[in-house]
Structure formats: structure tokens, C-alpha cells
Design an enzyme around this catalytic site. Structure first.
Site, short mmCIF file in Angstrom:
data_model
loop_
_atom_site.label_atom_id
_atom_site.label_comp_id
_atom_site.label_asym_id
_atom_site.label_seq_id
_atom_site.Cartn_x
_atom_site.Cartn_y
_atom_site.Cartn_z
CE LYS A 27 -3.82 -0.41 2.45
NZ LYS A 27 -4.48 -0.56 3.76
NE ARG A 96 -5.11 3.69 3.84
CZ ARG A 96 -5.12 4.01 2.55
NH1 ARG A 96 -4.44 5.07 2.11
NH2 ARG A 96 -5.78 3.27 1.69
N GLY A 105 -6.68 -10.21 8.26
CA GLY A 105 -6.23 -10.40 9.63
C GLY A 105 -5.39 -9.25 10.13
CG MET A 107 -5.63 -2.62 13.39
SD MET A 107 -4.82 -1.27 14.25
CE MET A 107 -4.92 0.00 13.00
NE ARG A 340 -5.52 -4.50 -3.90
CZ ARG A 340 -6.14 -4.84 -2.80
NH1 ARG A 340 -5.45 -5.00 -1.69
NH2 ARG A 340 -7.42 -5.01 -2.78
CG HIS A 456 -13.80 -10.82 3.56
ND1 HIS A 456 -14.14 -12.13 3.83
CD2 HIS A 456 -12.57 -10.64 4.07
CE1 HIS A 456 -13.16 -12.70 4.51
NE2 HIS A 456 -12.19 -11.82 4.67
CB SER A 786 14.77 -40.96 -13.99
OG SER A 786 13.52 -40.38 -13.73
CB CYS A 854 10.03 -40.01 -13.12
SG CYS A 854 10.87 -41.13 -12.01
CE1 TYR A 874 12.51 -37.47 -17.80
CE2 TYR A 874 14.67 -37.44 -18.89
CZ TYR A 874 13.72 -38.10 -18.11
OH TYR A 874 13.96 -39.35 -17.63
P1 ADP Z 1 -7.80 -1.80 3.36
O1 ADP Z 1 -6.43 -2.34 3.27
O2 ADP Z 1 -8.71 -2.62 4.18
O3 ADP Z 1 -8.33 -1.43 2.03
P2 ADP Z 1 -7.38 1.01 3.73
O4 ADP Z 1 -6.30 1.55 4.53
O5 ADP Z 1 -7.20 1.07 2.28
O6 ADP Z 1 -7.67 -0.47 4.20
O7 ADP Z 1 -8.63 1.84 4.15
C1 ADP Z 1 -9.89 1.46 4.54
C2 ADP Z 1 -10.86 2.43 3.91
O8 ADP Z 1 -10.61 3.76 4.37
C3 ADP Z 1 -10.75 2.49 2.42
O9 ADP Z 1 -12.03 2.64 1.87
C4 ADP Z 1 -9.92 3.69 2.18
O10 ADP Z 1 -10.15 4.24 0.93
C5 ADP Z 1 -10.36 4.61 3.31
N1 ADP Z 1 -9.30 5.55 3.71
C6 ADP Z 1 -8.08 5.24 4.14
N2 ADP Z 1 -7.36 6.33 4.40
C7 ADP Z 1 -8.17 7.38 4.13
C8 ADP Z 1 -7.99 8.78 4.18
N3 ADP Z 1 -6.84 9.34 4.55
N4 ADP Z 1 -9.03 9.55 3.83
C9 ADP Z 1 -10.20 8.99 3.44
N5 ADP Z 1 -10.43 7.69 3.38
C10 ADP Z 1 -9.42 6.88 3.69
MG MG Z 2 -7.84 -0.25 0.86
#
Ligand code: ADP
Ligand code: MG
Ligand code: MG
Length: 902
Positions: A27, A96, A105, A107, A340, A456, A786, A854, A874
Site C-alpha cells: 500500500k 493504515r 487479519g 489491523m 495495486r 471480502h 531419473s 519422474c 526434462y
Molecule cells: P484496506 O487495506 O482494508 O483497504 P485502507 O487503509 O485502504 O484499508 O482503508 C480502509 C478504507 O478507508 C478504504 O475505503 C480507504 O479508501 C479509506 N481511507 C483510508 N485512508 C483514508 C484517508 N486518509 N481519507 C479517506 N479515506 C481513507
Molecule cells: Mg484499501
């Protein structure tokens, strides 16, 4: 570790780039990349995975981290012209998590950090919107309480529901500022009671606690389970992104959305995504309100829509791949929050790769790297029979392909329990969350009634290669009563359902399956060039053709009969790497084997062998004809003889009964004696392989004669037989020499008698550690090696597969002793190093030594790369795995070439 003095633990978004995923996480690296592309990314910074590693190893964050965060925060505050949590105009940030590989899993993101009883008023004044400020604050307490302070999230949800109920409204947007203000008070009480502390009012404390919580989330059970599943190393650590907030919840001119730059299922260009007005963060995927298709944004906010479209094109051209994105619109201003390279189905991977080649964005060599053998294997799964009579229940979104049939279960626990007792189950939920992971793994497929392609269930199922249909809205799923209703129909727990992850269709009962078009293509029943050729088949064909062009490894099949050999040929086999001869001793021929074993005199033995000879010869003639012009490696008899004799208990009972009736059968008595004599404690390590050939006179000679005579017959019929004789389970060169000398003599006799020159080569399997260790000597007597990596794995590890897989492998996998069974993917460090050694030693003795493998590893993607790297000629695998091996051999060659020229 942190010895490096110049080590930096915090990077501004402007300092990173997409190649720094190890350090900044996926990210963070991509946020930096977008920032540098000039796209509108809210400013922020990333705390590195290195800081997390120090924290995880030592239990505290590195001392320098605090200062570095302060410095970067100060710079961010200067840029934004306001301070974190400042009471009259607060800077707010999100915290984030973001590891190198995205994983469940970890946070959940905490938004709106910096709000407090004080600054919420400042925010309201600045935005001129009281409702918005209180909504943001209640979200902060809720997210912070749940993810950082470990308060049960349900408590907040319940309070929210009660607030809505009290007002007789159904959606959160109907709550006004006063309602939300009350909710904040309520939420704070929940926190105080559940967490035993007040919700922190100090903005920096909020930030620091959230960062630490992200570090800790690396080791949640869910994250650990996922890493094991996906074979992600457990010591990578996660980065933490601190990103200034933008607000999609400022009113109808604001909103938040997710999108793909093209259809992740077909690869086709178009507008794919969901948008939700007046919403923040996860609202769009959480299903709390109905999203609109992204295309509707054009009428809602044309300027932002146009900018988003251009941005997506920029991203695709830059990443040269399908990207998925998260964005927010704040009062008409577009902000990019994440991108991504997007997950995709196996079919889409092939299609997108060739589409991108056609667009001139990537080369064919790159296209080959965009697909995997695992994906190809997935495409070879059977599908539902379209002509079958079916009871369609409903239709959802085709989220992850495949045809899955199983009993309906409505919770993860039951899914796991039933699957352990051998039932096939379909996990049905309204929507899934990370707690459902175990159940998803245990199921044949996953069905949800809510959520879209980015939900999800969809994302995780695609990652696991599990069939998934999501958002099937006609289904009314009642997890409490363990049933779902569709119109009049009620489906109870245990009822069979079928789900089609390629069409999104859901059926009641079991629908029959048919082969996939990709298999039809490999079988030659569908032509890639034909006008009506499936787009997918055409893409597979192109990529396979390229892989075949660049690969160095040849691919052979493990096949014992003409039928398998012919199929293998259609699938692209360049010979047979392993023809087992044991099945040729079963069925009606068993009796001849019994006679061989019971023979008291040379004549009796000779008689049994000469009865077997023509039968064996016929098998080989057919096989050599099927593989005409290509090498066929025939392995002399390998398994212990008792496998051809009756079961010891059964026979004992029969003999005992007969004796009590006083009519004992002479043959049975002798047989029983033989069975006792041949009984072994450890058959795997007993009288088998070359050892049999050395103690049962005439056995191997008969087999060699059958091979030679079959080859001579084919030659005289103007065929091109290329037989290779392989001696199993050799541990020392002396064993091989004896067998070889006898074989050479037999071959010479046959050649003389038939007037042919057969050019049969003689080699051995390398499947015992001693053979690998003394490969230099063994190569004196072998024209080829082999590697029998199944037995080699058993003997190197000292365990028998049949015993250990069922008993303790799950425990070993759970404890992370190995990430994947060494029978599935070759254990490079142990077994692999013996292979490496034997290759080197063998070639030193005999430079033109032919080398192959093999074992089942010959069709395993990762193992194929290893065999390429150690320089085998092979790999040989089961016919069905041949396309996978071809593809991976191509990928291995292209990869090696790529890294040479870099
Ligand atoms: P995930 O990995 O679960 O996607 P994110 O960090 O991307 O977690 O964020 C969860 C949600 O919060 C997403 O919808 C993201 O776009 C939104 N978000 C994250 N940071 C910000 C921010 N600075 N301003 C507004 N929305 C945010
Ligand atoms: Mg996200
Ligand atoms: Mg073996």
C-alpha cells in the site's frame, strides 16, 4: 537488524516508489508511486516494515521512531497548514496497515485520528457541517475502540442500530448531528466500560496507539493462518501508513468508491466498480447502504468521473496491468487512496496478459510471467454441464470460477466440522468477514447474498482459487436458523446446492459437471484458431506456444499404457519419463506371478516367466507405438512381491477354515508360507526395486527381453521405438552393474535374433540418498538418471508418505515446520541439495548423462523452476499436469533469461 546508522524508519509519500514494497509494504509503495505520478493523493508518510520488525523482535518500537514520526508529522502539518488534532481546525489522519502482500487479519484502518471532544467542534465549524463532524467522531471512536482497544465491535453496531430504531430510520445518513452527538457519548461509555480506559483525547496518543496496534496485528491468528496458506514468510512485518484524511461523508457531493481499470473476470475494457455517495471508507464494501455502479458517477459528478477515467488509464499504462483502486470524492475533488495490481481470476489472467500484448503494453515474455501454472491448473477444472436439467435458485456475481457442489452450511464452524468428517460443503453467508477464513478453506465453494466483486468473500476466494458466488440477492440467508429462503423454496442446512463461480448461477441439488474448454483444447477437440474459439482458449494457446518456444526443459509423462500415452502426447508430452510395469502383473496375470514366487525348480520358474513374457511384450509394443519417435523410459519391477500375493489375514483365515474341514488346498498352504516369508515390517525399505531383480532369478531378464523384443518388432514394422530401461532403487553401482550386464547380454541376443540395432539405453533412478551421494560412481554404469523424488523425499526425511500425511502433517504445517508438504513441492534445502549434488557428480563422470525427474514434483510449478535451475533435461509428470509443467518450464526459462539481461 537496526545496526545500520543511516537506517530510516519513516518515508514521506514523496520519497518512496513501487519498488520499495519490502520496506514500505504494498500500500505504501503504491501510494508513493501515485504521488510521484502527480496523481491526487492526500499527503502522508509510511513507517517501514523494519520498524515493525524491531518492534516484534524486541517488544518496543525503535527509539528513533518516535522522533522520526514527529519530524514527518511536523512536515505534514506544515504542508496542510494545521496541526494534528488542533482544536479550531484539526488535521486528521488515517492509520493504515500495509504489508508487502495484502493479507486478511491485519489491523483494519482507523480513520479520523485527531478528533476529540474539543476538535470535533473545530471540524464542524471549518466544514460548516455539524452532522459531518459528529459522524466522523463517532466513526473514530468506533474504529479505534474495535481495532486498537479490542472492544467487541458488535456493541457499537447495536448502539447504532438502537439509535436508528429510536428515530424510526433505517440508514445511518438519516441520523442528524444531535443523534450522532448522543451516539458519541454512548460510544465513549462503551469504550470506558469495555477497555477499562477512556477514549484517548490526545491526538498524538491516538496516533501512537494505532501504530502499535498495526504492528501487533502482524501476529493475529488470522494473519498467521493466511500466511501459512499463502506461503508468506512470517518475518516480513508490516508497514504503517499515516495519511491525511479526505472526506467522502461531507454530503451528496462527496462519496467513496472502488474500481478496477478493466473487468477482473474477463479482462474486457469498461467501467467496473461501485460508488456510494456521502460515505466514508469501507462503507462502500460493507454493504450498509446500496452502492451504485461506477458508471452512474458520470451523471452524479461528471468532472470527477472524467478525471477518474483518465487517472485509471494513466495507472494502467504505468503499471502495464489491471489495477484496482480506492478513491474518495470530497466536495467535487477526486482523491486517490489506494491502487495495486488487481487480483483476477485464472481465466482473466490469461486473457488480460494477451490483451496487454495486443495493446503493445507488454511483451510476450512479460505476458508469460503474468500467468502461473496454478492458474492454468484451475482452468482445467471441470464445469457444470449446460445441458443438464437444473433447478436454478438464483444468480449472483461470478466472483471466482469453478463448479462446486456440496451440502449447505451456514457458519464457519459447521463447515470445518463437516469437512473434517469428509463431507463436501458450500459455505453460505450473508457476507463473509475475516472470521470466516477457516470455513472458507474447508468449503468447496462460498456463496453470499450480499457484496460485490470487491467484497471480502470475492477477494479472498479468488486468492484461494475457491469457487465463489457473491451478492446473490434473491437468497434470503438466515444464519441463526441455519437456512436460506428463495421465494417459496427453503434450503436447510445439509441440503445439496451447486454454485457456478464462472456464471454466478446457484442451483438446488447436484448439477453434473463437464470438462473445461481448456482441456477440450488440449485434447484437440477445440481449435484455438477456429472462428468460434473461446477467447480464453485463444489466450491459453498463445501463451502456451510462447512457453514452448522458450523453455529448455522437456516435458514427459508418467504413463503406463497406450491410452494414457496418447492423451499425454495430445497434451504435449515429449516422451514417457516413467512407465511403471507393476500393473502389468496384476489382474489375470497375478496367477503367473504367484507361480513365479512359488516356483521350486528352475523349470517351474522358467515356465512362469515365459508365460509372462508375451504379455509384457504386447504391453510394450502398444506403448512404443503410441509414443513412436519419442523416448519411453520403462522401469523394471519396483514394488515388493507380497503386493502381488493375497492378503495375509484373508489367506490365513481361508487356510485355517480349510484345515478345520480337513480339505487343505496344497497351493494355498504354499502361498501362505510364501506370504509369511515375504512379509515385511517396512516394505518401503525392504525387498523391492533392484533388490528383487537380484534375488528372483530371471525376472529382470524377462522384462528386458520383453522390452527388447517389443522394440525389435516395432523397428521391423518401420516404427521408431526409443526405449530406455530404468533400474529402480539402486543404492550402489555394483547393483546396477550386475543388472546392466545381464540386460546388455539379453539385448544383444534379441538384436542378433531379429537383425536389429535397438540402441536401448540403460539407466537408473536416483531415489536413495546413497545413490545421490555416490552419483559419480553410479554414472559409470548409467546412461541416464531419473530422480525419483517421491522415494527420495521419503528416504531423506525418513518418513513414509502414507503414514505421515494422515497422522502428523497437519500439525507440522500448523506449526510452520514446513510451509508446504515436501511431497507437493520439492524440499530444496534437503532433497534438493542431494539432487544438485548428484547432477554435478553424475555429469562430471559422464558429460552426456541424461537427467530427468519422474516424481510427482515434476508437475509442481515451484519444483519445475528448481529442476530448471539445477539443469535437468526434462521433467515427467502425470498426463493431466503436462500443460502446467510446459508453462512453468517456459516461465522458468524466461525468468532466468530476464535476470541475466538485467
Ligand atoms: P484496506 O487495506 O482494508 O483497504 P485502507 O487503509 O485502504 O484499508 O482503508 C480502509 C478504507 O478507508 C478504504 O475505503 C480507504 O479508501 C479509506 N481511507 C483510508 N485512508 C483514508 C484517508 N486518509 N481519507 C479517506 N479515506 C481513507
Ligand atoms: Mg484499501
Ligand atoms: Mg520409487
Amino acid at each position: 537488524m537496526s545496526e545500520n546508522k543511516d537506517q530510516k524508519f519513516v518515508y514521506d509519500f514523496t520519497e518512496g516508489n513501487r519498488d520499495l514494497k519490502d520496506l514500505l509494504g504494498g500500500k505504501g509503495a503504491n501510494l508513493a508511486e501515485m504521488t510521484n505520478l502527480g496523481l491526487p493523493v492526500p499527503p502522508g508518510f509510511t513507517i517501514t516494515t523494519e520498524a515493525c520488525k524491531v518492534y516484534l523482535e524486541s517488544g518496543t518500537a525503535p527509539a528513533e521512531l518516535r522522533e522520526e514520526v514527529s519530524a514527518h508529522l511536523a512536515a505534514l502539518e506544515a504542508k496542510m497548514g494545521k496541526k494534528l488534532g488542533q482544536s479550531d481546525d484539526p488535521l486528521l489522519v488515517s492509520v493504515r496497515s500495509g504489508a508487502k502482500f495484502s493479507m486478511p487479519g491485519m489491523m483494519d484502518t482507523v480513520l479520523n485520528i485527531g478528533l476529540s471532544d474539543d476538535s470535533v467542534k473545530g471540524l464542524a465549524a471549518q466544514a460548516g457541517n455539524e452532522r459531518f463532524a459528529w459522524d466522523s467522531y463517532r466513526r473514530l471512536i468506533q474504529m479505534f475502540g474495535k481495532t486498537v482497544l479490542d472492544v467487541d465491535g458488535e456493541l457499537f453496531e447495536e448502539a447504532l442500530d438502537e439509535a436508528k430504531a429510536a428515530k424510526k430510520v433505517t440508514v445511518d445518513t438519516d441520523l442528524d448531528a444531535a443523534d450522532l452527538k448522543k451516539l458519541v457519548t454512548r460510544f465513549k461509555k462503551i469504550v470506558a466500560k469495555q477497555a477499562g480506559r477512556d477514549f484517548p483525547q490526545d491526538a498524538r496518543e491516538q496516533l501512537d496507539l494505532a501504530v502499535e496496534a498495526v504492528f501487533n496485528s502482524w501476529n493475529t491468528d488470522r494473519a498467521k493462518l493466511y500466511r501459512r496458506q499463502e506461503r508468506i514468510p512470517s518475518d516480513l512485518g508490516t508497514a504503517v501508513n499515516v495519511c491525511s484524511m479526505v472526506f467522502g461523508n461531507l454530503g451528496p457531493d462527496s462519496g467513496t468508491g472502488v474500481a478496477f481499470t478493466r473487468d477482473p473476470a474477463s479482462g474486457h475494457a469498461g467501467v467496473y466498480g461501485d460508488y456510494l455517495q456521502n460515505a466514508q471508507g469501507e462503507d462502500v464494501v460493507a454493504g450498509i447502504r446500496n452502492t451504485v455502479p461506477l458508471a452512474d458517477l458520470e451523471t452524479i459528478d461528471k468532472a470527477s468521473y472524467d478525471q477518474l477515467m483518465t487517472t485509471m488509464t494513466t495507472l494502467e499504462n504505468h503499471y502495464k496491468d489491471l489495477c484496482d483502486i480506492e478513491f474518495t470524492i470530497e466536495r467535487g475533488q477526486l482523491w486517490m487512496l489506494q491502487t495495486r495490481v488487481g487480483k483476477r481470476t485464472a481465466g482473466a489472467a490469461f486473457r488480460i496478459a494477451t490483451q496487454l500484448v495486443d495493446q503493445g503494453l507488454i511483451t510476450e515474455a512479460e505476458a508469460l510471467q503474468r500467468v502461473t501454472g496454478h492458474q492454468l491448473a484451475q482452468l482445467m477444472f471441470p464445469r457444470f454441464d449446460e445441458d443438464a436439467k437444473t433447478a436454478l435458485l438464483g444468480r449472483g456475481i461470478a466472483a471466482s470460477p469453478g463448479a462446486a457442489v456440496g451440502k449447505a452450511v451456514f457458519d464457519s464452524y459447521t463447515a470445518v466440522k463437516w469437512s473434517r468428517s469428509g463431507e463436501k460443503v458450500i459455505l453460505i453467508r450473508r457476507e463473509t468477514n475475516p472470521d470466516d477464513l477457516d470455513g472458507m478453506i474447508a468449503s468447496e465453494g462460498i456463496l453470499t447474498s450480499r457484496g460485490g466483486k470487491t467484497s471480502h468473500a470475492a477477494v479472498v476466494a479468488r486468492g484461494m482459487g475457491k469457487t465463489c458466488v457473491c451478492g446473490a440477492e434473491e437468497l434470503d440467508v438466515d444464519t441463526k436458523r441455519r437456512r436460506m429462503t428463495v421465494g417459496e423454496t427453503v434450503i436447510e442446512e445439509g441440503d445439496v446446492v451447486s454454485i457456478d463461480g464462472s456464471t454466478g448461477k446457484v442451483y438446488l441439488g447436484e448439477v453434473p459437471v463437464v470438462p473445461s474448454p481448456v482441456v477440450e483444447y488440449f485434447e484437440g477437440r477445440m481449435h484455438a484458431g477456429a472462428d468460434d474459439a473461446d477467447e480464453l482458449v485463444a489466450a491459453v494457446h498463445r501463451i502456451m506456444a510462447y512457453a514452448d518456444r522458450v523453455r529448455r526443459l522437456r516435458v514427459r509423462a508418467n504413463a503406463d499404457n497406450a491410452e494414457d500415452a496418447l492423451r499425454a502426447r495430445r497434451f504435449g508430452a515429449q516422451g514417457i519419463g516413467l512407465c511403471r510395469t507393476e500393473h502389468m502383473f496384476l489382474g489375470e496375470r497375478r496367477e503367473l506371478v504367484e507361480r513365479l514366487i512359488l516356483a521350486d525348480t528352475d523349470e517351474e520358474r522358467e515356465a512362469a516367466l515365459s508365460a509372462l513374457l508375451p504379455l509384457q511384450k504386447k504391453d510394450f509394443v502398444e506403448l512404443f507405438e503410441a509414443m513412436d519417435g519419442l523416448p519411453v523410459t520403462v522401469r523394471l519391477l519396483d514394488p515388493p512381491l507380497h503386493e502381488f500375493l493375497p492378503d495375509i489375514t484373508e489367506l490365513s483365515v481361508r487356510v485355517a477354515l480349510a484345515e478345520s474341514r480337513k480339505d487343505a488346498n496344497e497351493n494355498d498352504l504354499r502361498l501362505l508360507q510364501a506370504v509369511h516369508k515375504l512379509h515385511e515390517q517396512n516394505p518401503m525399505l525392504g525387498l523391492r526395486g533392484v533388490r528383487l531383480g537380484l534375488v528372483i532369478p530371471g525376472l529382470f531378464k524377462m522384462q528386458v527381453r520383453a522390452i527388447a523384443e517389443a522394440a525389435a518388432e516395432r523397428k521391423n514394422a518401420k516404427g521408431d521405438p526409443r526405449a530406455e530401461i530404468m533400474v529402480p532403487l539402486v543404492g550402489t553401482v555394483q547393483e546396477l552393474e550386475i543388472v546392466r550386464d545381464e540386460a546388455v547380454q539379453v539385448i544383444a541376443e534379441v538384436e542378433a535374433a531379429t537383425g536389429t540395432n535397438l540402441k536401448l539405453s540403460i539407466g537408473t533412478m536416483i531415489e536413495l540418498p546413497r545413490a545421490a551421494l555416490t552419483a559419480a560412481q553410479i554414472a559409470e554404469a548409467a546412461q541416464f538418471f531419473s530422480f525419483g523424488t517421491n522415494d527420495l523425499t521419503q528416504t531423506v526425511w525418513g518418513f513414509s508418505r502414507d503414514d505421515v500425511e494422515a497422522s502428523f502433517f497437519t500439525a507440522y504445517l500448523e506449526k510452520g515446520i514446513f510451509g508446504v508438504s515436501p511431497f507437493e513441492t520439492i524440499d530444496k534445502d534437503g532433497v534438493g541439495s542431494l539432487v544438485r549434488h548428484a547432477v554435478k557428480q553424475g555429469r562430471a563422470t559422464r558429460p552426456d548423462l541424461k537427467l530427468g525427474v519422474c516424481g510427482e514434483h515434476g508437475g509442481d510449478p515451484e519444483s519445475v523452476h528448481f529442476f530448471h535451475e539445477v539443469g535437468l533435461d526434462y521433467v515427467s509428470c502425470s498426463p493431466f499436469r503436462i500443460p502446467v509443467a510446459r508453462l512453468e518450464a517456459g516461465r522458468a526459462a524466461a525468468e532466468a533469461k530476464g535476470s541475466d539481461s538485467r
